[in-house]
Design an enzyme around this catalytic site. Sequence first.
Site, short mmCIF file in Angstrom:
data_model
loop_
_atom_site.label_atom_id
_atom_site.label_comp_id
_atom_site.label_asym_id
_atom_site.label_seq_id
_atom_site.Cartn_x
_atom_site.Cartn_y
_atom_site.Cartn_z
N ASP A 12 0.86 -1.20 0.00
CA ASP A 12 0.00 0.00 0.00
C ASP A 12 0.89 1.24 0.00
O ASP A 12 2.09 1.16 0.28
CB ASP A 12 -0.93 0.01 1.23
CG ASP A 12 -1.96 1.14 1.18
OD1 ASP A 12 -2.29 1.61 0.08
OD2 ASP A 12 -2.43 1.58 2.25
N SER A 13 0.28 2.38 -0.28
CA SER A 13 1.02 3.64 -0.19
C SER A 13 1.35 3.98 1.26
O SER A 13 2.32 4.69 1.54
CB SER A 13 0.16 4.77 -0.77
OG SER A 13 -1.11 4.76 -0.13
N TYR A 44 -1.44 8.55 -2.61
CA TYR A 44 -1.58 8.21 -4.02
C TYR A 44 -2.82 8.86 -4.64
O TYR A 44 -2.86 9.13 -5.84
CB TYR A 44 -1.74 6.69 -4.18
CG TYR A 44 -0.44 5.88 -4.24
CD1 TYR A 44 0.81 6.47 -4.16
CD2 TYR A 44 -0.51 4.49 -4.40
CE1 TYR A 44 1.97 5.70 -4.22
CE2 TYR A 44 0.64 3.72 -4.47
CZ TYR A 44 1.88 4.33 -4.38
OH TYR A 44 3.02 3.57 -4.46
N GLY A 45 -3.85 9.04 -3.81
CA GLY A 45 -5.18 9.40 -4.33
C GLY A 45 -5.23 10.68 -5.14
O GLY A 45 -6.11 10.85 -5.97
N CYS A 76 -4.57 -1.74 -1.84
CA CYS A 76 -4.79 -0.32 -2.12
C CYS A 76 -5.74 -0.22 -3.30
O CYS A 76 -5.42 -0.69 -4.40
CB CYS A 76 -3.44 0.33 -2.45
SG CYS A 76 -3.58 2.07 -2.95
N ASN A 77 -6.89 0.39 -3.09
CA ASN A 77 -7.87 0.56 -4.17
C ASN A 77 -7.35 1.53 -5.23
O ASN A 77 -7.58 1.33 -6.41
CB ASN A 77 -9.18 1.11 -3.61
CG ASN A 77 -9.89 0.15 -2.68
OD1 ASN A 77 -10.81 -0.54 -3.07
ND2 ASN A 77 -9.46 0.08 -1.43
N GLU A 154 -3.75 7.50 9.02
CA GLU A 154 -2.31 7.38 9.30
C GLU A 154 -2.03 7.84 10.74
O GLU A 154 -1.31 7.20 11.49
CB GLU A 154 -1.49 8.25 8.33
CG GLU A 154 -1.48 7.75 6.88
CD GLU A 154 -0.51 6.61 6.62
OE1 GLU A 154 0.57 6.58 7.24
OE2 GLU A 154 -0.83 5.74 5.79
N CYS A 187 -11.29 2.54 0.17
CA CYS A 187 -9.88 2.87 0.40
C CYS A 187 -9.49 2.06 1.62
O CYS A 187 -10.23 2.06 2.62
CB CYS A 187 -9.73 4.37 0.67
SG CYS A 187 -8.09 4.82 1.30
N THR A 188 -8.36 1.37 1.56
CA THR A 188 -8.02 0.46 2.66
C THR A 188 -7.67 1.20 3.95
O THR A 188 -7.60 0.59 5.02
CB THR A 188 -6.84 -0.45 2.25
OG1 THR A 188 -5.76 0.37 1.79
CG2 THR A 188 -7.26 -1.43 1.17
N HIS A 189 -7.46 2.50 3.87
CA HIS A 189 -7.25 3.27 5.10
C HIS A 189 -8.55 3.40 5.91
O HIS A 189 -8.50 3.58 7.12
CB HIS A 189 -6.75 4.69 4.77
CG HIS A 189 -5.28 4.76 4.48
ND1 HIS A 189 -4.72 4.33 3.31
CD2 HIS A 189 -4.24 5.25 5.24
CE1 HIS A 189 -3.41 4.55 3.34
NE2 HIS A 189 -3.10 5.10 4.50
N1 DGL Z 1 -4.93 3.02 0.86
C1 DGL Z 1 -5.13 3.55 -0.45
C2 DGL Z 1 -6.41 3.01 -1.10
O1 DGL Z 1 -6.89 1.94 -0.73
C3 DGL Z 1 -5.11 5.04 -0.65
C4 DGL Z 1 -4.29 5.95 0.12
C5 DGL Z 1 -3.62 7.07 -0.69
O2 DGL Z 1 -4.29 8.00 -1.20
O3 DGL Z 1 -2.41 6.95 -0.82
O4 DGL Z 1 -6.96 3.62 -1.97
#
Ligand code: DGL
Length: 279
Positions: A12-13, A44-45, A76-77, A154, A187-189
């Site tokens: 993941d990011s 990443y988003g 990570c989606n 985070e 989003c996995t967060h």
């Molecule tokens: N955890 C990432 C996801 O599932 C996104 C986090 C990010 O924006 O980096 O989309």
Amino acid sequence: MSNLQGPILVFDSGVGGLSVVAHLRAVMPGRSLTFLCDNAALPYGTKEDTWLIERIVSVCCAGARASGAGVLVVACNTASTLALDALRAALPIPVVGTVPAIKPAAAMSRNGVIGLLATSGTVRRRYTDRLIARFAAEQRVVRVAADALVRQAEQWLAGSPTDPYVIERSLEPLFADAELDTVVLGCTHFPLLRPFFETLAPRPMQWIDSGAAIARRTVTVAPQGRMITEGSDASFATAPAEPGMIHALKRYEFSAPQGIEPLRSEELQSELLNSEQPQ
Ligand code: DGL
């Protein structure tokens, strides 16, 4: 590099992928995992697609090489909805992706109104359009980009306070729709913040994520493999000295991360050529 006995590499990011790790550990207790975190490029988003595809492939190739992984789980989606094809072309190991759980949500919504809470990247992707067209054509889907929640998750996992105002503001468009009864945590967060979401919701809602389904899929791809014999699982990060991430990894039984550099494009080319050679 194609060794199914190797660890499962979870990428993941940031620390959001740890929400998927919890499901993997539940269905495969003792199975060796390695966590790979591109925290130098978090989030990443909000990043541009072409840059992101190259970044994701080069970080995952470096991680797969360093860990001797047998399987890659893209937890990570934002990465999966963009770069799964590129990753499968670049790596000689099975790649399991994480995409928004639109299909189960469509089946579970009583009113036929679903929220998709995700990063701005995931919310606007063609992959997401196709998921909705295929599995929720009869439902109304309210897409909500909530990039600010990534940082909140985070902080929460690092043991730092979250900002209730930021969380509440991010959820407002979902709560404002009186018919919406089911929310896809795309989003996995976000599953990490679910207790906050439940507390803030003005009415009972169903919150659905892909973690359990990803774990079940991973079992079918990697039915057996290396077990942890002693100590903690390994981890790699592109910014390994970040204290919050070290703290979060420890909570999920990973040792402090080793630094990793994305493969440069020349190295990546030779990696790709090698992966095309017969084994
Ligand atoms: N955890 C990432 C996801 O599932 C996104 C986090 C990010 O924006 O980096 O989309």
